[in-house]
Scaffold this motif. Sequence first.
Motif, PDB file in Angstrom:
ATOM      1  N   LEU A  41     168.462  -6.377 120.614  1.00 38.36           N
ATOM      2  CA  LEU A  41     169.802  -5.879 120.294  1.00 38.36           C
ATOM      3  C   LEU A  41     170.641  -5.852 121.562  1.00 38.36           C
ATOM      4  O   LEU A  41     170.213  -5.308 122.588  1.00 38.36           O
ATOM      5  CB  LEU A  41     169.730  -4.468 119.702  1.00 38.36           C
ATOM      6  N   GLU A  42     171.841  -6.437 121.481  1.00 34.49           N
ATOM      7  CA  GLU A  42     172.821  -6.375 122.564  1.00 34.49           C
ATOM      8  C   GLU A  42     174.090  -5.705 122.039  1.00 34.49           C
ATOM      9  O   GLU A  42     174.576  -6.060 120.965  1.00 34.49           O
ATOM     10  CB  GLU A  42     173.175  -7.764 123.065  1.00 34.49           C
TER      11      GLU A  42
ATOM     12  N   ARG B 242     163.826  -5.544 123.275  1.00 29.00           N
ATOM     13  CA  ARG B 242     164.819  -5.378 124.325  1.00 29.00           C
ATOM     14  C   ARG B 242     166.120  -4.819 123.765  1.00 29.00           C
ATOM     15  O   ARG B 242     166.550  -5.177 122.671  1.00 29.00           O
ATOM     16  CB  ARG B 242     165.105  -6.718 125.017  1.00 29.00           C
ATOM     17  N   LEU B 243     166.734  -3.967 124.581  1.00 27.12           N
ATOM     18  CA  LEU B 243     168.058  -3.419 124.286  1.00 27.12           C
ATOM     19  C   LEU B 243     168.932  -3.610 125.512  1.00 27.12           C
ATOM     20  O   LEU B 243     168.510  -3.348 126.635  1.00 27.12           O
ATOM     21  CB  LEU B 243     167.964  -1.922 123.959  1.00 27.12           C
ATOM     22  N   SER B 244     170.166  -4.036 125.282  1.00 28.41           N
ATOM     23  CA  SER B 244     171.164  -4.091 126.343  1.00 28.41           C
ATOM     24  C   SER B 244     172.430  -3.423 125.827  1.00 28.41           C
ATOM     25  O   SER B 244     172.921  -3.766 124.747  1.00 28.41           O
ATOM     26  CB  SER B 244     171.454  -5.544 126.739  1.00 28.41           C
ATOM     27  N   VAL B 245     172.955  -2.445 126.585  1.00 29.65           N
ATOM     28  CA  VAL B 245     174.211  -1.778 126.238  1.00 29.65           C
ATOM     29  C   VAL B 245     175.097  -1.818 127.475  1.00 29.65           C
ATOM     30  O   VAL B 245     174.709  -1.321 128.533  1.00 29.65           O
ATOM     31  CB  VAL B 245     173.999  -0.326 125.783  1.00 29.65           C
ATOM     32  N   GLN B 246     176.288  -2.385 127.327  1.00 33.32           N
ATOM     33  CA  GLN B 246     177.168  -2.568 128.474  1.00 33.32           C
ATOM     34  C   GLN B 246     178.620  -2.322 128.078  1.00 33.32           C
ATOM     35  O   GLN B 246     179.070  -2.738 127.012  1.00 33.32           O
ATOM     36  CB  GLN B 246     177.024  -3.990 129.015  1.00 33.32           C
ATOM     37  N   GLY B 247     179.354  -1.642 128.964  1.00 34.95           N
ATOM     38  CA  GLY B 247     180.790  -1.460 128.779  1.00 34.95           C
ATOM     39  C   GLY B 247     181.161  -0.700 127.520  1.00 34.95           C
ATOM     40  O   GLY B 247     182.245  -0.890 126.986  1.00 34.95           O
ATOM     41  N   SER B 248     180.312   0.206 127.075  1.00 35.67           N
ATOM     42  CA  SER B 248     180.538   0.897 125.803  1.00 35.67           C
ATOM     43  C   SER B 248     180.730   2.397 126.027  1.00 35.67           C
ATOM     44  O   SER B 248     180.297   2.954 127.034  1.00 35.67           O
ATOM     45  CB  SER B 248     179.374   0.640 124.844  1.00 35.67           C
ATOM     46  N   ARG B 249     181.384   3.034 125.040  1.00 33.77           N
ATOM     47  CA  ARG B 249     181.748   4.451 125.161  1.00 33.77           C
ATOM     48  C   ARG B 249     181.069   5.256 124.065  1.00 33.77           C
ATOM     49  O   ARG B 249     181.092   4.877 122.889  1.00 33.77           O
ATOM     50  CB  ARG B 249     183.259   4.625 125.061  1.00 33.77           C
ATOM     51  N   PHE B 250     180.490   6.416 124.458  1.00 28.78           N
ATOM     52  CA  PHE B 250     179.804   7.314 123.535  1.00 28.78           C
ATOM     53  C   PHE B 250     180.377   8.714 123.721  1.00 28.78           C
ATOM     54  O   PHE B 250     180.433   9.227 124.840  1.00 28.78           O
ATOM     55  CB  PHE B 250     178.302   7.334 123.826  1.00 28.78           C
TER      56      PHE B 250
ATOM     57  N   GLU C 136     162.090  -2.655 126.815  1.00 29.24           N
ATOM     58  CA  GLU C 136     162.952  -2.773 127.985  1.00 29.24           C
ATOM     59  C   GLU C 136     164.375  -2.450 127.577  1.00 29.24           C
ATOM     60  O   GLU C 136     164.882  -2.979 126.590  1.00 29.24           O
ATOM     61  CB  GLU C 136     162.872  -4.171 128.591  1.00 29.24           C
ATOM     62  N   SER C 137     165.022  -1.574 128.355  1.00 33.95           N
ATOM     63  CA  SER C 137     166.396  -1.154 128.068  1.00 33.95           C
ATOM     64  C   SER C 137     167.239  -1.342 129.316  1.00 33.95           C
ATOM     65  O   SER C 137     166.839  -0.926 130.409  1.00 33.95           O
ATOM     66  CB  SER C 137     166.452   0.322 127.646  1.00 33.95           C
ATOM     67  N   ALA C 138     168.415  -1.961 129.154  1.00 31.27           N
ATOM     68  CA  ALA C 138     169.380  -2.087 130.250  1.00 31.27           C
ATOM     69  C   ALA C 138     170.652  -1.364 129.821  1.00 31.27           C
ATOM     70  O   ALA C 138     171.364  -1.813 128.921  1.00 31.27           O
ATOM     71  CB  ALA C 138     169.670  -3.554 130.549  1.00 31.27           C
ATOM     72  N   ILE C 139     170.933  -0.230 130.447  1.00 30.88           N
ATOM     73  CA  ILE C 139     172.094   0.597 130.123  1.00 30.88           C
ATOM     74  C   ILE C 139     173.040   0.500 131.324  1.00 30.88           C
ATOM     75  O   ILE C 139     172.832   1.138 132.361  1.00 30.88           O
ATOM     76  CB  ILE C 139     171.681   2.062 129.855  1.00 30.88           C
ATOM     77  N   LEU C 140     174.080  -0.315 131.204  1.00 34.56           N
ATOM     78  CA  LEU C 140     174.887  -0.705 132.356  1.00 34.56           C
ATOM     79  C   LEU C 140     176.367  -0.450 132.120  1.00 34.56           C
ATOM     80  O   LEU C 140     176.934  -0.921 131.120  1.00 34.56           O
ATOM     81  CB  LEU C 140     174.694  -2.196 132.653  1.00 34.56           C
ATOM     82  N   TYR C 141     177.003   0.301 133.029  1.00 33.04           N
ATOM     83  CA  TYR C 141     178.459   0.427 133.101  1.00 33.04           C
ATOM     84  C   TYR C 141     179.071   1.002 131.818  1.00 33.04           C
ATOM     85  O   TYR C 141     180.056   0.494 131.285  1.00 33.04           O
ATOM     86  CB  TYR C 141     179.112  -0.931 133.436  1.00 33.04           C
ATOM     87  N   ASN C 142     178.475   2.077 131.332  1.00 32.20           N
ATOM     88  CA  ASN C 142     178.951   2.725 130.115  1.00 32.20           C
ATOM     89  C   ASN C 142     179.533   4.103 130.429  1.00 32.20           C
ATOM     90  O   ASN C 142     179.312   4.661 131.510  1.00 32.20           O
ATOM     91  CB  ASN C 142     177.799   2.877 129.113  1.00 32.20           C
TER      92      ASN C 142
END
Length: 441
Positions: free
Chosen positions: A209-210, A237-245, A260-266
């Motif tokens: 999931l991206e 794998r999970l990638s979350v980028q540039g998102s707002r919660f 594997e999770s990449a949580i970048l620039y959120n």
Amino acid sequence: MSVRRHLITALLLGSLTAAVPAGELPSAPDELGSIRRNERGQLEVLKPPGETAPGAARNADRQAGPGQPLQQQRIPATTSGRTIVVGPQESVRSIQEAARIARDGDTIEIRSGEYRQQAVVWTQARLTIRGVGKRPRLIADGDHAEGKALWVVRNANMLIENLEFRGVRVANGNGAGIRFEKGHLKVVRCAFFDNETGILTSNFADAVLEVEDSEFGEAPRHAGALHHLLYVGKIARLSVQGSRFQQGFRGHLLKSRARESAILYNLLVDGPDGSASYELEFPNGGLAWVIGNVISQSDNTENPELVSYGAEGQHWPDNALYLAHNTLFDSLLAGHYLRVWTDRMPPETEVWAVNNLLVGRGVFAPQARGRFEGNRSIDRSLLVDVDGLPFRLPNNSPLRGTATSPGFVRERSLAPSAEFKLPAGTHPLPVGSPLTAGALQ
């Protein structure tokens, strides 16, 4: 055999052998293609509808190796198929009708407007679905697919872009905007508001999931299952980028059980109207990259921890947390910016915490082997609002430009290359500029 048949046979064999490397010839297809004469008077081979270049599927499924960020993976482009346009003035007026007639490789374009009760189970293997113009709003209005979600993605390489999912409720209290079950799903510039869960995944160990430049918020406040804004199961794998919660309620803003999770620039900032539990949780450990995020609890939270790792024990053989260049807010006197459940994880679990900016009165201390350096604590009053983000050090701050390089681990740099921008998205940072502790450079 006639000269014409010799020519056709040569063209067919030439097109196949030129496209497939030696030693990788596929089994003979049922249909090799048709012949037509082009505008230059030459004969050419046309591929059957929906056929893609050999090897494309294999390349799409190839996993990221060391040093290859998760966010660089891409859904294969749909180079064939029709475009189905959905809208109140179009021949196809409902998303459900588009789903009924769509075939592999098609693109579905949804015009701006509100679409109510458009629950769908997507069974195609390859689709692109995008909103056109102002983001179309998909409002559940009591509808759902299989008691799971407004949309169920069964098993596909799929891109979903520029759509809003709102108001999903189901009997078990766990209704999602999108229920992703298997395959490779990429979600770009979408919004998930007032759903019992924004996106919920299965536990298929090869799913990917991206999520990019998307918004999650307005968790409902009725009784039922915990309303996580994004809940990822035991997938690859999970990638979350540039998102707002924001605006969680008792559940977590983002919870990932992925290998594997990449949580970048959120921006994971619950806000004054939120009362989420953890802002970011990895309950089963795994390999977690957390770089360049702004993470903040609400004063209404009932949980003293911001980021939690390993609370439910090990599931994956490889476990490490790399927390670099994040801005972490915790106003609770006894709060913890980070909680690593070392008693529930293997003793060799590695934790790096480097160049994080700590705002508030919480506790931040080494909790496992690894690196713990360059982290700086300040009072919230020392931050300024720039472009609507009140989380930045002023230009005259003595901390500006004083961070040392966070280095590399597993052949990957921990230095930020971008930062979050409102309402959702990122912009790149200048290459080679001095580094500052925290997410916003």
